[in-house]
Write an enzyme that holds these catalytic residues in place. Structure first.
Site, PDB file in Angstrom:
ATOM      1  N   ASN A  89       0.925  -1.250   0.081  1.00 54.40           N
ATOM      2  CA  ASN A  89       0.014  -0.052  -0.065  1.00 54.40           C
ATOM      3  C   ASN A  89       1.041   1.132   0.081  1.00 54.40           C
ATOM      4  O   ASN A  89       1.482   1.359   1.154  1.00 54.40           O
ATOM      5  CB  ASN A  89      -0.821   0.080   1.273  1.00 54.40           C
ATOM      6  CG  ASN A  89      -1.736   1.276   1.214  1.00 54.40           C
ATOM      7  OD1 ASN A  89      -1.913   1.930   0.331  1.00 54.40           O
ATOM      8  ND2 ASN A  89      -2.572   1.291   2.525  1.00 54.40           N
ATOM      9  N   GLY A 148       9.636   2.273  -0.770  1.00 51.90           N
ATOM     10  CA  GLY A 148       8.303   1.292  -0.899  1.00 51.90           C
ATOM     11  C   GLY A 148       8.496  -0.242  -0.559  1.00 51.90           C
ATOM     12  O   GLY A 148       7.780  -0.915  -0.889  1.00 51.90           O
ATOM     13  N   ASP A 158       9.302  -3.655   1.695  1.00 53.40           N
ATOM     14  CA  ASP A 158       8.577  -3.947   2.759  1.00 53.40           C
ATOM     15  C   ASP A 158       8.636  -5.390   3.105  1.00 53.40           C
ATOM     16  O   ASP A 158       9.404  -6.027   2.438  1.00 53.40           O
ATOM     17  CB  ASP A 158       7.009  -3.749   2.577  1.00 53.40           C
ATOM     18  CG  ASP A 158       6.379  -4.454   1.203  1.00 53.40           C
ATOM     19  OD1 ASP A 158       6.999  -5.614   0.926  1.00 53.40           O
ATOM     20  OD2 ASP A 158       5.491  -3.959   0.682  1.00 53.40           O
ATOM     21  N   ASP A 205      22.384  -0.208  17.749  1.00 54.68           N
ATOM     22  CA  ASP A 205      22.551   0.941  16.970  1.00 54.68           C
ATOM     23  C   ASP A 205      23.423   1.855  18.176  1.00 54.68           C
ATOM     24  O   ASP A 205      23.094   1.785  19.471  1.00 54.68           O
ATOM     25  CB  ASP A 205      21.565   1.814  16.499  1.00 54.68           C
ATOM     26  CG  ASP A 205      22.031   2.788  15.779  1.00 54.68           C
ATOM     27  OD1 ASP A 205      22.915   2.759  14.577  1.00 54.68           O
ATOM     28  OD2 ASP A 205      21.692   4.020  15.951  1.00 54.68           O
ATOM     29  N   GLU A 239      27.119  -1.865  18.119  1.00 57.68           N
ATOM     30  CA  GLU A 239      27.867  -0.915  16.963  1.00 57.68           C
ATOM     31  C   GLU A 239      28.849   0.040  17.774  1.00 57.68           C
ATOM     32  O   GLU A 239      28.407   0.933  18.506  1.00 57.68           O
ATOM     33  CB  GLU A 239      26.950   0.018  16.224  1.00 57.68           C
ATOM     34  CG  GLU A 239      27.706   0.714  15.221  1.00 57.68           C
ATOM     35  CD  GLU A 239      26.876   2.061  14.743  1.00 57.68           C
ATOM     36  OE1 GLU A 239      27.002   2.269  13.401  1.00 57.68           O
ATOM     37  OE2 GLU A 239      25.839   2.541  15.130  1.00 57.68           O
TER      38      GLU A 239
END
Length: 634
Positions: A139, A160, A162, A345, A374
Site C-alpha cells: 500500500n 516502498g 516492505d 545501534d 555498533e
C-alpha cells in the site's frame, strides 16, 4: 458563608466525579506480557490524559501483585510495577478507580535457554527493508501516517520496500548461502518528510511496540521470521536505545524532566518546546571520550548527552524507569516475534552502566542469545574494551559481540595500495589481527567490508578481483562475517551526495524493474559470475568446523602475499592473497608449519587443485582458499 462553603464542596465533589468518569486510557505498554520469566517484575506504562490522577489501581488476578504505582512529572503517564511470580496465562483485569482494562498474560513458547542466537557459524546479510523488495500487496499510502511519499527517483525518500517483499525472496538467500538476515529497524518511524529527507532508514523510532505500517504489521513480521526459520535462516533485529524519533509522544510530553538528555534545551527554554529541535546539544560524534582516561567532562557530555540530529532526541538511560521500559521492550520482541539476535545501534553513545544492566539481564534470561553492538572506532583496543568480560574496562558490558571497524577501515585502505614489506596493503590487516589478544573472545567479533553507513566496498567502481580478496578474507578468518545486500552482484556507490547512494534499490525487487538480479537469467554476466563465486564460498563455509572452531595462524605478508591459516585437527584452510597488481611467488617452504608434507590442495573458489610441493606463482590480486588434510608424515 456556610452555604457558600457547602456549595463549593458539592461543586468540587461533582467535578471530581465528572473527572473520574472522564478517565480514558489511550494505551498500555507493553501491549501484553509473558509469565514464567526469570525476572517476575513487569513495568506497565499507561498513557492517558491526566491518568496520574487516579487514586487507586487494583487487580484480583491470581498470582499477580501490584508492587508500586509511580506518578511521573507529566500527569499523562502512570507506571505500574507488578510481580507475576505466581501468575498463570490468562486475561487480567486492572481497575483504575472505576475504569477497567483487560491485559493479556501469555505463556512462553519456550524457555529462554532454548533460544539460540547467531555466532561464528553464521553469515549475516544486512538489508534495508525500504530498499530491498516490495511485496505484491504493498500500500503506497497508509492512512494515519504523517505526510510522506514514496519516490524511487529521490535517494533520501521512501522507496516502498516492505516485509512481504523480503519474505517473497527467502529462497534467494538460501540460494546465495547466507544463514541470517539483519534488517535495519522495522519499527514505526512516523516522521513527516522534510524536503528531500525521510526516516526510510528506520532509526527514528516513534512507537517501540509497532512495526511501521509502511513495512507491514507485527503479524507480517512474525510470519517473515517463522518462514525464515523454516528455511534455516535466522533474523536479527536492529534496535536503538540511544535515541528516539522526534514525533514519539515522549518528546512533546516528557514523562519526567530527565527522560531525555536536554541540558541546553532545559537551560535556554525553561523546559518548553516551541519548535522542532529547539536548542538541543549536538553530539560530537566522537566516541573516544567514553573510555579515554584523560577525557574532559565537556567531551564526555557531548558524546553521551548530545543529540545526533534535531529529529532524534537523545534518551537518558540513567532514568531507571526509561531503562526498564527499554529492557522489557527487547524481551517482548524476542518472545513475541522469535528473533534470533539484536544489533544495537550507536552502542557507546548511551550510558555504559544502564546498557550493561540491559545486557546482563538479557544474558541471564537468554544465555545462548546474542547481541552485537555498533562500536564505531577503528582501534582494536577500543573495540575490545566493549566486549563481555574485557579486562580493558572497569565495567563489564556483558556485550558478547562487537563490530570490527578496524577490519573495515584497514581493508578499505589496502584495496588502494600495493602490499609492501612494512605497513601498506595487506600489512594493515595483519597489524589489526595481531591485536586479537585484547579480545576476550575473537570468535565473537563481527567483521564486514561495508554497511549502510559506509561507502560501498567497490566505491563507484567494479574491481571484482579486490572484492574477491575482501570476501575470501572475510569468510575464512576468525570472525562473524556480515555482508551488505547487493555485494553479491557488485552493487556500488559512495556517500558523496547522500547516504541514499549506498542504499540503492536491489534490482528486481520493485514493480517495473527491467533488471532482475534475483534470477540467474536476469543478472548480467558479471553479476552472475560474482554471485556464483560467492555462493560457492558461502555454501562451503556452512557447518565447516575448520572455519567455525579452527585455530588461526597468520603470516607477515611476504613478497606481497598475505597468508592466513585456519587449523582444526589435521584439516587446514589456507587463505592466500596476492596483495599487489603484479604476479607474485608464494614460497611454499616458508609455510611448512601449516603445509607439512601435503602435496595437493583444492581451491574452494575454483575447484582447481594446486601442487604444494613447489612454489606457486600467483596472478595479480589473485585469491586462493586452499582446503586440505595436512600430511605430517614427512
Amino acid at each position: 458563608m456556610k452555604r457558600f462553603v457547602l456549595f463549593s464542596c458539592l461543586l468540587l465533589s461533582v467535578l471530581s466525579m465528572s473527572a473520574a468518569k472522564k478517565i480514558v486510557i489511550d494505551r498500555i505498554e507493553p501491549t501484553d506480557w509473558y509469565v514464567g520469566m526469570k525476572n517476575p517484575s513487569l513495568q506497565l506504562m499507561v498513557y492517558g490524559k491526566n491518568i496520574a490522577s487516579v487514586k487507586e489501581v487494583t487487580t484480583d488476578y491470581a498470582g499477580v501483585r501490584i508492587d508500586s504505582v509511580v506518578r511521573l512529572d507529566s500527569p499523562n503517564y502512570l507506571l505500574l510495577y507488578l510481580n507475576l511470580k505466581d501468575a498463570q496465562p490468562g486475561t487480567m483485569t486492572l481497575k483504575f478507580d472505576k475504569v477497567k482494562m483487560e491485559y493479556k498474560l501469555k505463556a512462553r513458547e519456550m524457555s529462554g535457554d532454548k533460544r539460540k542466537g547467531f555466532d561464528i557459524s553464521d553469515v549475516l546479510y544486512l538489508l534495508m527493508p525500504d530498499r530491498f523488495a516490495q511485496g505484491q500487496h504493498h500500500n503506497p499510502q497508509v492512512k494515519g501516517m504523517r505526510q510522506y511519499r514514496e519516490d524511487r527517483t529521490m535517494p533520501s525518500l521512501r522507496h516502498g520496500g516492505d516485509l512481504e517483499g523480503i519474505r517473497e525472496h527467502l529462497d534467494y538467500f538460501k540460494e546465495l548461502g547466507v544463514t541470517a538476515l539483519w534488517l535495519t529497524p522495522v519499527l514505526e518511524n512516523d516522521s513527516p518528510d522534510q524536503g528531500e529527507w525521510s526516516t526510510y532508514h528506520g532509526y527514528a523510532t516513534t512507537n517501540y511496540y509497532r512495526v511501521d505500517p509502511r513495512f507491514g504489521t507485527n503479524e507480517d513480521y512474525r510470519r517473515l521470521v517463522d518462514e525464515a526459520h523454516q528455511k534455516g535462516l535466522k533474523v536479527v533485529m536492529d534496535m536503538i536505545f540511544n535515541h528516539s524519533g522526534f514525533e514519539h509522544p515522549w518528546t512533546l510530553d516528557m514523562p519526567t524532566k530527565d527522560w531525555l538528555n536536554l541540558p541546553q534545551w532545559m537551560e535556554e527554554t525553561n523546559g518548553t518546546f516551541d519548535s522542532r529541535g529547539t536548542s538541543f546539544l549536538q553530539t560530537s560524534y566522537k566516541l573516544t571520550p567514553v573510555l579515554d582516561p584523560y577525557a574532559s567532562e565537556v567531551d564526555k557530555r557531548e558524546t553521551v548527552e548530545g543529540w545526533f540530529v534535531s529529529t532524534m532526541p537523545d534518551l537518558n538511560q540513567k532514568n531507571k524507569h526509561l531503562m526498564r521500559y527499554l529492557i522489557q521492550n527487547s524481551i517482548w520482541w524476542i518472545e513475541t516475534i522469535g528473533i534470533d539476535g539484536i544489533r544495537m545501534d550507536t552502542y557507546p553513545y548511551a550510558y555504559r552502566e544502564p546498557m550493561a544492566q540491559w545486557m546482563k539481564e538479557l544474558d541471564e534470561e537468554y544465555p545462548n542469545f546474542n547481541t552485537v553492538g555498533e562500536t564505531w572506532v577503528t582501534e582494536p583496543a577500543y573495540t575490545a574494551a566493549w566486549q563481555k568480560d574485557s579486562k580493558l574496562s572497569d565495567i563489564n558490558t556483558y556485550l558478547k559481540t562487537v563490530m570490527d571497524f578496524s577490519f573495515q577501515e584497514k581493508l578499505d585502505s589496502a584495496k588502494h595500495e600495493q602490499t609492501d614489506n612494512w605497513w601498506r596493503g595487506m600489512n594493515r590487516l595483519y597489524n589489526s589481527f595481531c591485536y586479537d589478544y585484547l579480545y576476550p573472545n575473537p570468535s565473537s567479533v563481527m567483521a564486514f567490508l561495508d554497511n549502510h553507513d559506509t561507502d560501498r566496498f567497490l566505491g563507484d567502481g567494479c574491481d571484482s578481483l579486490m572484492l574477491k580478496q575482501g570476501l575470501a578474507l572475510l569468510l575464512t578468518v576468525q570472525r562473524i562475517p556480515q555482508l551488505y545486500y547487493g555485494t553479491e552482484i557488485m552493487m556500488n556507490g559512495t556517500k558523496t551526495k547522500s547516504d541514499g547512494y549506498v542504499r540503492k534499490d536491489f534490482p528486481g525487487g520493485f514493480p517495473g524493474d527491467t533488471h532482475n538480479a534475483f534470477t540467474r537469467e536476469g543478472r548480467t554476466q558479471a553479476e552472475d559470475a560474482m554471485f556464483r563465486w560467492l555462493s560457492r564460498l558461502l555454501h562451503w563455509r556452512q557447518g565447516n568446523e575448520t572455519i567455525i572452531r579452527g585455530r588461526q595462524i597468520q603470516f607477515i605478508p611476504y613478497n606481497g602475499i598475505y597468508v592466513i591459516a585456519r587449523c582444526w585437527h589435521n584439516n587446514v584452510v589456507l587463505t592466500v592473497l596476492n596483495g599487489t597488481t603484479q604476479p607474485a611467488v608464494l614460497k611454499v617452504d616458508r609455510y611448512v608449519e601449516v603445509i607439512g608434507g601435503t602435496k595437493r590442495a583444492k581451491d574452494v573458489l575454483t575447484g582447481r587443485y594446486f601442487d604444494l610441493s613447489s612454489d606457486l606463482t600467483l596472478k595479480p590480486r589473485q585469491s586462493l582458499v586452499l582446503d586440505y588434510q595436512q600430511d605430517l608424515t614427512d
